[in-house]
Design an enzyme around this catalytic site. Structure first.
Site, PDB file in Angstrom:
ATOM      1  N   LYS A  11      47.080 109.534  41.839  1.00 13.48           N
ATOM      2  CA  LYS A  11      48.227 108.621  41.645  1.00 13.48           C
ATOM      3  C   LYS A  11      47.739 107.206  41.416  1.00 13.48           C
ATOM      4  CE  LYS A  11      47.807 106.525  45.908  1.00 13.48           C
ATOM      5  NZ  LYS A  11      47.301 105.162  46.103  1.00 13.48           N
ATOM      6  N   LEU A  98      43.154 106.176  44.758  1.00 18.62           N
ATOM      7  CA  LEU A  98      43.878 107.036  43.804  1.00 18.62           C
ATOM      8  C   LEU A  98      44.491 108.253  44.493  1.00 18.62           C
ATOM      9  CD1 LEU A  98      41.265 106.855  40.900  1.00 18.62           C
ATOM     10  CD2 LEU A  98      43.424 105.594  41.083  1.00 18.62           C
ATOM     11  N   ASP A 135      50.297 109.262  52.787  1.00 15.32           N
ATOM     12  CA  ASP A 135      50.513 109.489  51.345  1.00 15.32           C
ATOM     13  C   ASP A 135      50.706 110.965  50.997  1.00 15.32           C
ATOM     14  OD1 ASP A 135      50.423 106.908  50.498  1.00 15.32           O
ATOM     15  OD2 ASP A 135      48.383 106.985  49.704  1.00 15.32           O
TER      16      ASP A 135
END
Ligand code: C5P
Length: 289
Positions: A11, A98, A135
């Site tokens: 991401k 990421l 996350d």
């Protein structure tokens, strides 16, 4: 059953606002996340019992890997006695901002639900995923989403129109980096959530992504946290002709490219300097089966 394969997408954070510190030591955040076309592959094969995790980065094999912890948590919570061997092929830079480790953990939960034939309500899977990291819940679905709370409250947003990014991952990531970056923030760095609300409104109205809509609180401390980041920052801006943005707690950077060809040329120029760079589109994975 043959080996089952699940993709774990990376991401970028289009916005990331840290709103303040919470009594539990975490921080309240408002962030818009977007999955991109860079992924790790997870391969699952059944074992009569036990959990084995092997990783293409040898230091990430075994019980410390979030993938192992995901499998162990799912076994405990559902009483499943069957085992699994999971092989993780890493492409996403480790500790790069990421979301690689979190995405691998979410992919492990999704893969094991299928491999073990579990029927788990969505909310249960969501709360288990939040135990693994702030996350992880986002990656159960991926796509474009608003995350609030400590990151675990997810509101899906309309899919972003295909957007090409140039990603640059400086070699500065370390395991405790996220906690360290949060600790570097002082109250004067905190934000009010308005940047994220503006982006959410733009996405809901179908407006394209523009640099002026992007924001990351951690940019205020990233240069101090990662000495040498500046050269990468300037290098990405020179190669793309666009502003660079920090993803998550860094050190990975990205820039919006006007076309796939432009993105590919910029990534090639950055790789020619010996840097890890990719041209990647935004990705909207298919919904969970
Ligand atoms: O949730 P996760 O384990 O990924 O977080 C790593 C560390 O980052 C936490 O231990 C905490 O120090 C910090 N963190 C935070 N506020 C958040 C998310 C993470 O302070 N919303």
């Amino acid at each position: 059953m043959d080996t089952l394969r699940v993709r774990a997408y990376a991401k970028v954070n289009l916005t990331l606002e840290v709103l303040g510190r919470r009594p539990d030591g975490y921080h309240q955040v408002a962030t818009v996340l977007q999955t991109i076309g860079l992924w790790d592959d997870l391969f699952f094969s059944p074992l009569p019992q036990g959990i084995e995790v092997e990783c293409s980065e040898p230091s990430l094999g075994g019980q410390d890997n979030l993938v192992y912890q995901a499998a162990s948590l799912l076994q405990r919570e559902t009483g499943v006695s069957r085992g699994v061997r999971i092989v993780v092929h890493k492409t996403i830079p480790v500790a790069g901002g990421l979301g690689g480790g979190s995405s691998d953990a979410a992919a492990a939960l999704k893969g094991l639900v299928r491999l073990w034939g579990l029927s788990l309500p969505g909310e249960r899977l969501h709360s288990l995923s939040a135990c693994l990291g702030s996350d992880v819940p986002f990656f159960l679905r991926g796509g474009t989403a608003l995350a609030q709370g400590r990151g675990e409250h997810i509101t899906p947003l309309p899919p972003l129109r295909e957007t090409w990014f140039v990603l640059l991952s400086p070699p500065f990531g370390d395991a405790g980096k996220t906690a360290r970056l949060f600790r570097l923030l002082k109250p004067h760095h905190w934000n009010d959530g308005s940047r994220t609300r503006a982006l959410v409104n733009a996405l809901r109205e179908g407006r394209p992504l523009r640099d002026a809509l992007l924001f990351n609180t951690f940019e205020a401390v990233a240069q101090d946290a990662f000495p040498g980041l500046d050269a990468y920052w300037k290098g990405l801006e020179e190669a793309t002709g666009s502003p660079a943005h920090l993803s998550g707690a860094g050190p990975s950077l990205y820039a919006i490219a006007p076309s796939p060809a432009h993105a590919a040329d910029a990534a090639t120029a950055l790789r020619a300097r010996g840097w890890r760079a990719w041209a990647v589109p935004s990705v909207t994975p298919e919904a969970l089966p």
